[in-house]
Design an enzyme around this catalytic site. Structure first.
Site, PDB file in Angstrom:
ATOM      1  N   GLY A  71       0.813  -1.217   0.000  1.00  0.00           N
ATOM      2  CA  GLY A  71       0.000   0.000   0.000  1.00  0.00           C
ATOM      3  C   GLY A  71       0.846   1.265   0.000  1.00  0.00           C
ATOM      4  N   THR A  72       1.910   1.256   0.779  1.00  0.00           N
ATOM      5  CA  THR A  72       2.781   2.430   0.856  1.00  0.00           C
ATOM      6  C   THR A  72       3.397   2.717  -0.505  1.00  0.00           C
ATOM      7  OG1 THR A  72       3.259   2.200   3.210  1.00  0.00           O
ATOM      8  CG2 THR A  72       4.923   3.322   1.882  1.00  0.00           C
ATOM      9  N   ASN A 152      -7.487   4.910   8.662  1.00  0.00           N
ATOM     10  CA  ASN A 152      -6.959   3.752   9.385  1.00  0.00           C
ATOM     11  C   ASN A 152      -7.088   3.860  10.898  1.00  0.00           C
ATOM     12  OD1 ASN A 152      -5.044   5.848   8.547  1.00  0.00           O
ATOM     13  ND2 ASN A 152      -3.575   4.738   9.815  1.00  0.00           N
ATOM     14  N   GLN A 180      -7.554   0.635   3.598  1.00  0.00           N
ATOM     15  CA  GLN A 180      -8.376   0.138   4.705  1.00  0.00           C
ATOM     16  C   GLN A 180      -9.771  -0.310   4.261  1.00  0.00           C
ATOM     17  OE1 GLN A 180      -7.574  -0.444   7.876  1.00  0.00           O
ATOM     18  NE2 GLN A 180      -5.503   0.377   7.758  1.00  0.00           N
ATOM     19  N   SER A 200      -3.735  -2.719  -0.507  1.00  0.00           N
ATOM     20  CA  SER A 200      -2.711  -3.495   0.174  1.00  0.00           C
ATOM     21  C   SER A 200      -3.283  -4.869   0.507  1.00  0.00           C
ATOM     22  CB  SER A 200      -2.291  -2.784   1.460  1.00  0.00           C
ATOM     23  OG  SER A 200      -1.515  -3.647   2.257  1.00  0.00           O
ATOM     24  N   ALA A 201      -2.506  -5.923   0.278  1.00  0.00           N
ATOM     25  CA  ALA A 201      -3.033  -7.286   0.471  1.00  0.00           C
ATOM     26  C   ALA A 201      -3.170  -7.672   1.947  1.00  0.00           C
ATOM     27  CB  ALA A 201      -2.123  -8.294  -0.235  1.00  0.00           C
ATOM     28  N   HIS A 202      -2.228  -7.235   2.775  1.00  0.00           N
ATOM     29  CA  HIS A 202      -2.218  -7.768   4.146  1.00  0.00           C
ATOM     30  C   HIS A 202      -3.266  -7.145   5.060  1.00  0.00           C
ATOM     31  CE1 HIS A 202       0.008  -4.693   6.651  1.00  0.00           C
ATOM     32  NE2 HIS A 202       0.169  -4.211   5.440  1.00  0.00           N
ATOM     33  N   THR A 238      11.215  -8.230 -11.073  1.00  0.00           N
ATOM     34  CA  THR A 238      10.540  -9.523 -11.218  1.00  0.00           C
ATOM     35  C   THR A 238       9.316  -9.573 -10.316  1.00  0.00           C
ATOM     36  OG1 THR A 238      12.604 -10.599 -11.785  1.00  0.00           O
ATOM     37  CG2 THR A 238      10.843 -12.022 -10.971  1.00  0.00           C
ATOM     38  N   CYS A 326       3.093   8.492  23.543  1.00  0.00           N
ATOM     39  CA  CYS A 326       3.965   7.648  24.344  1.00  0.00           C
ATOM     40  C   CYS A 326       4.268   6.327  23.659  1.00  0.00           C
ATOM     41  CB  CYS A 326       3.343   7.402  25.696  1.00  0.00           C
ATOM     42  SG  CYS A 326       3.640   8.774  26.787  1.00  0.00           S
TER      43      CYS A 326
END
Lengths: 389, 139
Positions: A71-72, A152, A180, A200-202, A238, A326
């Site tokens: 995604g990034t 997110n 998201q 993004s896949a994950h 690749t 924090c």
């Protein structure tokens, strides 16, 4: 003790079916898709099948989907690729103050190194962007607008369709970071009216390190990686064949299960929000009550700090996250919560729970019980409670 | 947003799980309050002093795991110490006593040192700037 995982916006476990689909492409079918022999052709076919599946899911054509390393990368590709390719038309980009860092930091880079001007639009107290504000921000130098589909941290879903009307009217390119939302709520590039869209896949039970960028046909954009001819010359290197197959399997499963899953998650989400509000005093919900991802709960708990709550939850095997400074090295609380106008102590006292397909009602009830115990304990040591009376 | 912090030493976790000396002292001989809500840490430290010796120390803290652990540790460290000895307690000493802190959390130990210094100053102001220990202790 069993772990209760409530941080699905950070990452999701790969679906067993996804892993199963990927496995053959590590060993037997390991060939390079660019090779001529049949080993290579086999993987080339797999990549193209995957592309068709991803494209179909978002209402796009196959050749409008470029696979990326996540995604990034998709966000970087969209912003840098469009900005640099359209520099002659103008140097102005519009985005929002609550974007993911993948967009915000890319914008800062373009400002510093590329001489681009960026407008960061504010949001209201629910985290919504006002489409009128987008319209007002457009100048004759504007070349790209980038507004995330769903946030997110707080789960707020933006009125992308409405914003798109103004962006299209002005003939400007429109990107949305849908990392998201894809696989969780319906996403269709024509209905949303976007020219570029990051996946993004994950975040949808697929593997890490793979994603995609949708690029509408005719969009002027520079390649992201220079090298071989892969991905129509737009993203050399690749192909991550197992990853790409994993992404398409995750999309296939989402297609089958998304609607049911969303209904279930909304039940769990509202049970958690309700339970926290009823069992703990001085709790505020962050984000929009209705325009919200099915799996997102974000609350601020007064008088206590987020990391100390997280640490206590972790001791009880519950995984969540916080917008408190924090828990970061910056010592500044979440830019998203600050953009909502939250006072700093409420931003520091924020907790995010993002639910997933394997969570149960019993887990939710346990989290409510455990958290109220933790909050009582931490409040007993909080000087803020006394100061506030 | 960042997830669960497992960056702490065992000692930090032990003090975080079972913080010593939580609470306030009624009519304390010295009290210090440092930090602010903007940076997400507030520490209050109370001391009771008898014959120039700190006999009791308590704290209240709004902050992360490291802030709670350093508060707990500093109250343990000052007990039984003279004012001069307590004035010499540095943030590094607090961090070391906890088996170290992650670099991004060192500011929590600074806060603990400042809270202690502020409580000691308060005590010294109340006793008109004299170090009572100078009167009590003969060198």
């Amino acid at each position: 003790m069993k772990r209760i995982y409530l941080d699905h916006a950070a990452t999701t476990p790969a679906h067993p079916e996804v892993v199963k689909a990927m496995l053959p492409y590590f060993t037997g079918a390991f060939g390079n898709p660019s090779s001529i022999y049949s080993y290579g052709q086999e993987t080339k076919v797999a990549v193209e099948k995957a592309r068709a599946k991803v494209a179909e899911f978002i209402g796009a054509k196959s050749d409008e989907v470029i696979f990326t390393g996540g995604g990034t990368e998709a966000d970087n590709f969209a912003l840098k690729g469009v900005a640099l390719a359209n520099e002659r038309k103008g140097n102005h980009l519009i985005t929002t103050s609550i974007e993911h860092h993948a967009v915000l930091e890319t914008c800062k880079f373009l400002e510093k190194q590329g001489g681009f001007k960026i407008t960061y639009l504010p949001v209201d107290g629910y985290g919504l962007v006002d489409p009128q504000e987008v319209k007002k921000a457009i100048t004759n130098k504007t070349i790209l607008v980038s507004v995330m589909h769903a946030n997110n941290e707080i789960g707020t879903i933006q009125p992308i369709e409405e914003i798109s009307k103004y962006v299209k009217e002005a003939g400007i390119l429109f990107h949305t970071d849908a990392v998201q939302s894809v696989g969780h709520i319906p996403v269709n590039v024509d209905e949303l009216g976007v020219d570029l869209l990051s996946i993004s896949a994950h975040k949808l039970y697929g593997p890490k390190g793979v994603g995609a960028l949708y690029i509408r046909k005719g969009t002027r954009i520079f390649p992201f990686m220079h090298g071989g001819e892969q991905e129509r010359g737009r993203r050399a290197g690749t192909e991550n064949v197992p990853g790409i197959v994993g992404l398409s399997k995750a999309i296939e499963l989402a297609r089958q299960e998304m609607d049911e899953e969303a209904k279930w998650l909304v039940c769990l989400r509202d049970r958690l929000i309700q339970g926290l509000l009823e069992n703990i005093d001085h709790v505020h919900v962050n984000g929009h009550p209705f325009w919200r991802l099915p799996n997102n709960v974000n609350v601020s708990v007064d008088f206590v700090e987020g990391e100390s709550m997280l640490l206590n939850l972790d001791l009880e095997n519950i995984c969540a996250s916080t917008g408190s400074a924090c828990s970061s090295s910056s010592l500044e609380p979440s830019h998203v919560l600050r953009a909502l106008g939250l006072p700093p102590e409420q931003a520091h006292g924020s907790l995010r729970f993002t639910l997933g397909r394997e969570n149960t009602a019993d887990e939710i009830d346990l989290v409510i019980e455990v958290l109220s115990r933790i909050v009582t304990r931490l409040r007993a040591m909080s000087p803020l409670l006394k100061i506030r009376g | 947003m960042r997830g669960g912090p497992t960056q702490y030493s065992e000692k930090v976790m032990e003090h975080f799980k079972n913080p010593r000396n939580v609470g306030e002292i009624e009519n304390p001989d010295g009290v210090g309050q440092v930090g602010n809500p903007v940076c997400g840490d507030i520490m209050e430290l109370y001391i009771r002093v008898k014959d120039g010796i700190i006999t009791e120390a308590k704290f209240k803290t709004f902050g992360c795991g490291a802030a709670i652990a350093t508060s707990s540790m500093v109250t343990e460290m000052v007990k039984g110490k003279s004012i001069e000895e307590a004035l010499k307690i540095s943030n590094r000493a607090v961090a070391e006593a906890l088996g170290g802190l992650p670099p991004v959390k060192m500011h929590c130990s600074v806060l603990a040192e400042e809270a202690l210094q502020s409580a000691l100053e308060d005590y010294l102001n109340k006793s008109k700037g004299e170090l009572p220990s100078e009167k009590v202790k003969s060198k």
